[in-house]
Enzyme design. Sequence first.
Site, PDB file in Angstrom:
ATOM      1  N   GLU A 126       9.840 -43.589   0.946  1.00  0.00           N
ATOM      2  CA  GLU A 126       9.835 -44.440   2.137  1.00  0.00           C
ATOM      3  C   GLU A 126       9.444 -43.650   3.385  1.00  0.00           C
ATOM      4  OE1 GLU A 126      12.892 -48.033   1.703  1.00  0.00           O
ATOM      5  OE2 GLU A 126      13.842 -46.088   1.326  1.00  0.00           O
ATOM      6  N   GLU A 146      15.670 -47.420  -6.709  1.00  0.00           N
ATOM      7  CA  GLU A 146      16.989 -47.849  -6.250  1.00  0.00           C
ATOM      8  C   GLU A 146      17.639 -48.897  -7.153  1.00  0.00           C
ATOM      9  OE1 GLU A 146      15.029 -46.184  -2.538  1.00  0.00           O
ATOM     10  OE2 GLU A 146      14.413 -47.289  -4.325  1.00  0.00           O
TER      11      GLU A 146
END
Length: 272
Positions: A126, A146
Amino acid sequence: MNTAMEVYKPGSFDLTHKLTVEKHGHTALVTINNPPANTWDRESLIGLKQLVEHLNRDDDIYALVITGQGQKFFSAGADLNLFADGDKARAQEMARRFGEAFEALRDFRGVSIAAINGYAMGGGLECALACDIRIAERQAQMALPEAAVGLLPCAGGTQNLSWLVGEGWAKRMILCGDRVDSETALRIGLVEQVVDSGEARGTALLLAAKVARQSPVSVRTIKPLIQGARERSPNSWLPEERERFVQLFDAQDTREGVNAFLEKRDPQWHNK
């Protein structure tokens, strides 16, 4: 800037030791330095946000390169030990810290380049997604894993990845847990260049040096126009594109750039 490299000292705040900064010409080289996996924590996320805010006020900085310390990890993202006890208040704060840090990086007024020197996982990827350009070494692996631990990418991953690679590949990586290598990342548009092991940092700095040839005022005017298509249709930006073109004539650097070209010399930018 006469020296090729020096330690960059922000001065207005104490930069965490988990981020190191060097100045190469008009480029700030930021290294994530939190071994063994260069994970992000509260301290380093606050530090990144403050650093970018400071760089935005430094007229001598035109570009930012971010990379990871060592040869294995760009960044493995968040330290999952932070979430092991299920504390929602801590989760809420960390989600906010991640968002603030990477949105600040996204909105850096110059050009940001991620030099992906190894694994870029979760919040590590990210961070790279928040940059304008990504250069990956051949051994690099990228993923947003995740969902495999019951979480989701909360620092722009669902949006930025989808914008870059399309909904299908974003769903493969986020919903199916696909990990991609550098060649796949290049093919699907996740990165712009693949280089040999150990070369991402140097390649990114060379690319960042090209930014110094561009008017920094022009760069910071153009960048929101390019990114704006994520929010509005391109046609809606066309009048603003023309308006901002005219606004550039208030800048000292615009007069300098045009006259330098006509006089067949290199421009001397003042970032004003």
